[in-house]
Design a protein around this motif. Sequence first.
Motif, PDB file in Angstrom:
ATOM      1  N   ARG A  54      -6.196   4.023   6.593  1.00 31.32           N
ATOM      2  CA  ARG A  54      -6.219   5.101   7.589  1.00 31.32           C
ATOM      3  C   ARG A  54      -4.820   5.680   7.786  1.00 31.32           C
ATOM      4  NH1 ARG A  54     -10.011   1.630  10.139  1.00 31.32           N
ATOM      5  NH2 ARG A  54      -8.370   0.706  11.425  1.00 31.32           N
ATOM      6  N   THR A  55      -3.813   4.813   7.783  1.00 28.98           N
ATOM      7  CA  THR A  55      -2.431   5.281   7.900  1.00 28.98           C
ATOM      8  C   THR A  55      -2.061   6.156   6.712  1.00 28.98           C
ATOM      9  OG1 THR A  55      -1.775   3.309   9.140  1.00 28.98           O
ATOM     10  CG2 THR A  55      -0.019   4.561   8.068  1.00 28.98           C
ATOM     11  N   LEU A  56      -2.455   5.742   5.526  1.00 33.96           N
ATOM     12  CA  LEU A  56      -2.178   6.526   4.322  1.00 33.96           C
ATOM     13  C   LEU A  56      -2.861   7.885   4.393  1.00 33.96           C
ATOM     14  CD1 LEU A  56      -0.995   6.718   1.454  1.00 33.96           C
ATOM     15  CD2 LEU A  56      -3.088   5.631   0.620  1.00 33.96           C
ATOM     16  N   ASP A  57      -4.075   7.925   4.891  1.00 33.97           N
ATOM     17  CA  ASP A  57      -4.821   9.186   4.993  1.00 33.97           C
ATOM     18  C   ASP A  57      -4.121  10.189   5.908  1.00 33.97           C
ATOM     19  OD1 ASP A  57      -6.770   8.304   3.279  1.00 33.97           O
ATOM     20  OD2 ASP A  57      -8.124   7.628   4.869  1.00 33.97           O
ATOM     21  N   ARG A  58      -3.337   9.698   6.861  1.00 36.16           N
ATOM     22  CA  ARG A  58      -2.643  10.585   7.800  1.00 36.16           C
ATOM     23  C   ARG A  58      -1.248  10.978   7.316  1.00 36.16           C
ATOM     24  NH1 ARG A  58      -4.999   6.840  11.648  1.00 36.16           N
ATOM     25  NH2 ARG A  58      -3.037   5.693  11.695  1.00 36.16           N
ATOM     26  N   ALA A  59      -0.787  10.386   6.227  1.00 34.77           N
ATOM     27  CA  ALA A  59       0.579  10.620   5.751  1.00 34.77           C
ATOM     28  C   ALA A  59       0.760  12.057   5.274  1.00 34.77           C
ATOM     29  CB  ALA A  59       0.918   9.654   4.628  1.00 34.77           C
ATOM     30  N   ILE A  60       1.946  12.620   5.547  1.00 33.03           N
ATOM     31  CA  ILE A  60       2.278  13.962   5.085  1.00 33.03           C
ATOM     32  C   ILE A  60       2.955  13.913   3.725  1.00 33.03           C
ATOM     33  CG2 ILE A  60       3.667  16.029   5.560  1.00 33.03           C
ATOM     34  CD1 ILE A  60       3.315  15.474   8.524  1.00 33.03           C
ATOM     35  N   ASN A  61       3.854  12.942   3.544  1.00 32.20           N
ATOM     36  CA  ASN A  61       4.595  12.813   2.292  1.00 32.20           C
ATOM     37  C   ASN A  61       5.066  11.377   2.139  1.00 32.20           C
ATOM     38  OD1 ASN A  61       7.089  12.633   3.858  1.00 32.20           O
ATOM     39  ND2 ASN A  61       6.925  14.849   4.097  1.00 32.20           N
ATOM     40  N   VAL A  62       5.834  11.120   1.104  1.00 34.29           N
ATOM     41  CA  VAL A  62       6.242   9.750   0.794  1.00 34.29           C
ATOM     42  C   VAL A  62       7.217   9.180   1.818  1.00 34.29           C
ATOM     43  CG1 VAL A  62       8.248  10.321  -0.632  1.00 34.29           C
ATOM     44  CG2 VAL A  62       6.890   8.255  -1.163  1.00 34.29           C
ATOM     45  N   TRP A  63       7.740  10.028   2.721  1.00 33.34           N
ATOM     46  CA  TRP A  63       8.681   9.556   3.725  1.00 33.34           C
ATOM     47  C   TRP A  63       7.976   8.880   4.907  1.00 33.34           C
ATOM     48  CZ3 TRP A  63      13.508   9.504   2.112  1.00 33.34           C
ATOM     49  CH2 TRP A  63      13.903  10.418   1.143  1.00 33.34           C
ATOM     50  N   PHE A  64       6.670   8.781   4.875  1.00 38.38           N
ATOM     51  CA  PHE A  64       5.985   8.116   5.982  1.00 38.38           C
ATOM     52  C   PHE A  64       6.320   6.622   5.995  1.00 38.38           C
ATOM     53  CE2 PHE A  64       3.250   6.640   2.729  1.00 38.38           C
ATOM     54  CZ  PHE A  64       2.364   5.698   3.239  1.00 38.38           C
TER      55      PHE A  64
END
Length: 310
Positions: free
Chosen positions: A206-216
């Motif tokens: 779920r966290t990955l699904d909300r990520a904008i870019n690799v800097w998350f």
Amino acid sequence: MLKKHDYDKTLTRLTNILKRLYDGEKLSVKELSEEFGVSDRTIQRDFNERLISYPIEKEGRRWKMQEGHHLTKERSPQEELVLEMLGNIANSIGDDFGKSAKSLFDKLQNSHTSPLYSRTVIEDISDSIDIFRQLEEAIAGLRIVTFSYNKKLRHVKPLRIVSFQGYWYLFGEELLQSALKTFYFKSIGSLTVTNESFEMRDDAIRTLDRAINVWFQPDSEPFEVILKASPDIAKYFTRRPLSSTQKILNTYDDGTIEMSVTVTSDNEILHEVKQWMPELTILYPKELALKAKEMADNFLNQQINDLIER
């Protein structure tokens, strides 16, 4: 340039024509122009330009599918158009991997030409394809992997292979630190899939699904950022949101929008703001807005110094 409603009508017409060709019909330009309320010239352009990549031919005054070529029963005309778009994206990957992908799409389409063009650039990983396959199997089998990365041996629960801005990463949980991380794919070496199993972390996905870019930063507490987009760029964020968390808060008469997104690090959103400066600004939190200002000031100072030195 076609307006949106004109584009929709054209796409509907082309899909209808393809479906009927798929069903074995032989189609006349005159009959189609009367049916769709367009000129003969428009229908001729459909066949001679817009549908030129499909295996069709003219027989007398009618168009039909070529012998030995057909759209399979498993794929609709809409799916054929999707295949064509994906094939063009594959073509932009480059090198051996991209060529192989494009060749496969061509075979699926019975086609080797396309009127579509995509500039979506994806990193070529043809030299790491064995590692890619091993990681796919490890993720599917929920198996822990070990590999060398930045001169260290890592023990990782592999969760997903992901692409950010065209670059490939492994997203997983490093066991020694019990931390969720991204690992740049081409820096992974000496991979081993162990017999140790693990349970999939739904919260991590779920966290990955909300990520904008690799800097998350997946283990950090998410926080809200409020942005303002100028009228010149607002449409891009309504067409394709920054992330699944984006919400439009206000839309003004001049086209300006205010929106909120949830991020896990300052760099995650600053990376995006930097690409749209000065048309995209941060309204909240204030501390992050000041960071963006400092980033812009540093750029301008460096730019001025470089011009002076030249």
